[in-house]
Design a protein around this motif. Sequence first.
Motif, PDB file in Angstrom:
ATOM      1  N   CYS A   1       0.566   3.514   2.148  1.00  0.00           N
ATOM      2  CA  CYS A   1       0.048   4.220   0.863  1.00  0.00           C
ATOM      3  C   CYS A   1       0.622   5.458   0.450  1.00  0.00           C
ATOM      4  O   CYS A   1       0.895   5.948   2.070  1.00  0.00           O
TER       5      CYS A   1
ATOM      6  N   LEU B   1      -7.801   2.079  -0.416  1.00  0.00           N
ATOM      7  CA  LEU B   1      -7.604   2.683  -1.656  1.00  0.00           C
ATOM      8  C   LEU B   1      -9.127   3.276  -2.361  1.00  0.00           C
ATOM      9  O   LEU B   1      -9.811   2.104  -2.184  1.00  0.00           O
TER      10      LEU B   1
ATOM     11  N   CYS C   1      -4.960   7.246  -1.777  1.00  0.00           N
ATOM     12  CA  CYS C   1      -4.574   6.506  -1.321  1.00  0.00           C
ATOM     13  C   CYS C   1      -5.856   7.742   0.402  1.00  0.00           C
ATOM     14  O   CYS C   1      -6.083   8.538   0.408  1.00  0.00           O
TER      15      CYS C   1
ATOM     16  N   ALA D   1       1.022   0.542  -2.964  1.00  0.00           N
ATOM     17  CA  ALA D   1       1.250   0.545  -1.702  1.00  0.00           C
ATOM     18  C   ALA D   1       1.689  -0.239  -1.073  1.00  0.00           C
ATOM     19  O   ALA D   1       0.897  -1.353  -2.419  1.00  0.00           O
TER      20      ALA D   1
ATOM     21  N   ALA E   1      -1.167   5.875  -6.509  1.00  0.00           N
ATOM     22  CA  ALA E   1      -0.458   5.123  -5.652  1.00  0.00           C
ATOM     23  C   ALA E   1      -0.401   3.692  -5.228  1.00  0.00           C
ATOM     24  O   ALA E   1      -0.291   3.617  -6.038  1.00  0.00           O
TER      25      ALA E   1
ATOM     26  N   ASP F   1       0.429   8.897  -1.831  1.00  0.00           N
ATOM     27  CA  ASP F   1       0.716   8.970  -3.310  1.00  0.00           C
ATOM     28  C   ASP F   1       0.782  10.220  -3.781  1.00  0.00           C
ATOM     29  O   ASP F   1       2.521  10.389  -2.967  1.00  0.00           O
TER      30      ASP F   1
END
Length: 123
Positions: free
Chosen positions: A31, A14, A25, A49, A47, A33
């Motif tokens: 990931c 990231l 991202c 992940a 974001a 956004d």
Amino acid sequence: MKLFLLSLLSLGTLSFGSPALAKICEPTTRCTDFKRCYINNVEQPCAYASNGARSGDIVFRHGFFRFSFLDPVAKRRVQVTYGKNREFRTFGTWSTSNGYHVIRLDDGVVVRFPSSGGVYAGD
């Protein structure tokens, strides 16, 4: 609100992209956004992940939250580590409401991020 929200950070896959694009991202399959996330009802991009079925990271431009489900089947109670140096640790409750995942931390902080889609999905 905690001081960690004032510090900028970046993590492995990231990073902080162009403010105009509100992207955090780097291109990666794990990931996503989002344009509309919230810390204590303050809207900002974030974001998400995934770290697998048990944990994940939520990254804001000025804050970072890593959560781990205490019971990955029930997905109700979480342990959360946050701060620039991951110096804060607390527990919280995970729920989903009105299209958002909501983490209510025991220390009073509330984090919300969309439960589906991404920065370009329906925005």
